[in-house]
Motif scaffolding. Sequence first.
Motif, PDB file in Angstrom:
ATOM      1  N   GLU A 365       0.814  -1.285  -0.045  1.00  0.00           N
ATOM      2  CA  GLU A 365      -0.087  -0.002   0.017  1.00  0.00           C
ATOM      3  C   GLU A 365       0.959   1.267   0.052  1.00  0.00           C
ATOM      4  O   GLU A 365       0.563   2.250  -0.743  1.00  0.00           O
ATOM      5  CB  GLU A 365      -1.052  -0.092   1.270  1.00  0.00           C
ATOM      6  N   ASN A 366       1.995   1.294   0.520  1.00  0.00           N
ATOM      7  CA  ASN A 366       2.812   2.412   0.767  1.00  0.00           C
ATOM      8  C   ASN A 366       3.502   2.609  -0.810  1.00  0.00           C
ATOM      9  O   ASN A 366       3.368   3.747  -1.142  1.00  0.00           O
ATOM     10  CB  ASN A 366       4.294   2.099   1.582  1.00  0.00           C
ATOM     11  N   LYS A 369       0.986   4.308  -3.016  1.00  0.00           N
ATOM     12  CA  LYS A 369       0.775   5.836  -2.809  1.00  0.00           C
ATOM     13  C   LYS A 369       1.463   6.555  -3.586  1.00  0.00           C
ATOM     14  O   LYS A 369       1.203   7.790  -3.789  1.00  0.00           O
ATOM     15  CB  LYS A 369       1.301   6.143  -1.398  1.00  0.00           C
ATOM     16  N   ILE A 439       5.643  11.938  -2.181  1.00  0.00           N
ATOM     17  CA  ILE A 439       4.546  11.846  -1.386  1.00  0.00           C
ATOM     18  C   ILE A 439       4.459  13.511  -0.744  1.00  0.00           C
ATOM     19  O   ILE A 439       3.503  13.507  -0.031  1.00  0.00           O
ATOM     20  CB  ILE A 439       4.556  10.904  -0.322  1.00  0.00           C
ATOM     21  N   THR A 456       2.010   8.790   6.706  1.00  0.00           N
ATOM     22  CA  THR A 456       1.644   8.174   5.384  1.00  0.00           C
ATOM     23  C   THR A 456       2.355   6.842   5.287  1.00  0.00           C
ATOM     24  O   THR A 456       1.882   5.774   4.880  1.00  0.00           O
ATOM     25  CB  THR A 456       1.879   9.073   4.233  1.00  0.00           C
TER      26      THR A 456
END
Length: 558
Positions: A365-366, A369, A439, A456
């Motif tokens: 998931e990181n 992103k 990010i 995050t």
Amino acid sequence: MLSDIEIAQSTALRPIADIAAELGIQEDELELYGKYKGKINERAFARLQDRPDGKLVLVTAINPTPAGEGKTTTTAGLGQAMAKIGKKAVIALREPSLGPVFGVKGGAAGGGYAQVLPMEDINLHFTGDMHAITSANNLCCAMLDNHMQQGNPLGIDPRRVLIKRCLDMNDRALRNIVIGLGGKINGVPREDGFIITVASEVMAILCLSKDMEDLKKRLGDMLIAYTYDGKPVYARDIKADGAMTALLRDAVNPNLVQTIEGTPAIMHGGPFANIAHGCNSVRATRLALKLGDYCITEAGFGSDLGAEKFLDIKCRMAGLTPACVVVVATVRALKYNGGVPKAELSAENVPALEKGVVNLKAHVENMQKFGIPVVVAINRFGTDSDAELQVIDDCCKELGVRYALSEVFAKGGEGGMELAQTICDVIDENEGKSRFAPIYPDEAPVEEKVETIAKTIYGAAGVTFSNKALKSLKEIKALGGDKMPVCIAKTQYSLSDDPALLGRPTGFTITIRDLKLSSGAGFVVAYAGDIMTMPGLPKVPAAEKIDVDDQAVIHGLF
């Protein structure tokens, strides 16, 4: 079963000049370091600069565990597997540090039948880059102390010297020392200390410089001290930048070696990802992109460290856009994250795997992103059961990502063909659809960048800055460093700054104890938790098992 070094020593290497010629490197572009190693010089960069780039594939992993994940092994094996499916791939790796080689972690040349060779040379002195970096750093330190000894015309405050000496070895006894003792002739007494070479700003500068001119400028821009009246002192102010560049004249050129199966590998630079930015050099990556249809590179430790820094620092500075990210994991490591002791990891334990697989989910998931396609690579062990592999399958389907089993350790390139084809397919399916972006924006203040990464990527509830960190932040802002990227130094074993918190912890707070402006490298280092920049040796260091016989053959090196 043969050890890594026995497999390596039984492999018939090809002359590196032949590997270079097949790669398209011309004779006057290769500087030989013996028969099986070489450096690629500036002539190649000049000739290839207008050639279109290949596809950039980043290999990262879950948080490291004692069970092992095999990220570098996967990178080497994937390069070999690309050749098996008819693709021209060039591997781009970091150089190993002697610290882990003689300590506990081991080398950085892969393992089994997915190794980069000659592994003894690579894991020891290689082409001398580490020594050149060490010498350049320590020359600056010596010139700074000499400046203070010889009248101190700049008025440097010995209590506010920022640069530390370095050594490419784990040595906790050198973390905090006092120098200049023994009377006036021996210098100005002051507190000092050593860091490991791979944590030095000189290492970061070498890895982020685009050419010799950029290298010299960055070295000159290093903030090394403050004066008594609070003014910054840079390496150029003590006229150290020219000599430092001279020491790095050859080290700035990437090294060419090969895998067991003859796949070209460019190894250059070796910053740790827990205490530095964890990526090989920009020059090596750019060269690999020009020479191959695919550049397979890796970033240190888990995606929360190496990959985040690769994407937020290296790609930002070098203008790189990855085509795919590969997240490496093993069933064994995920069961360890689920609470299974190392000695029991071979036994099937589906409940523990279901508990520990959250660590894989976090890392996938990181990476999503950042807007990049993700593929999961599972290094398969013979003890992995069908029921356990089904847990991985279900997890990847839930995440919407493809995965492939990898057996490159045991089978070399043949064992990675499924993974290689999956990556190529995912890249083709996403051609022209890249949404890659760091990010956090350049203009965000340092504290906001730290909080963004912590919340995050790590999953933290918040960030606490110590009084020391806040004071450092004020000084960094005064020098214009506020808009630089952030390099967080923290434990590699957990998504948090507490190595004991496995899996996917929640509700924790990241503590930033200090900040340092690496003005030459172009980023701000934030030190989280108890992370140290000079590691120590374990109770039984790997060095105890390494030996050389009367035929000069090395034994015990993995």
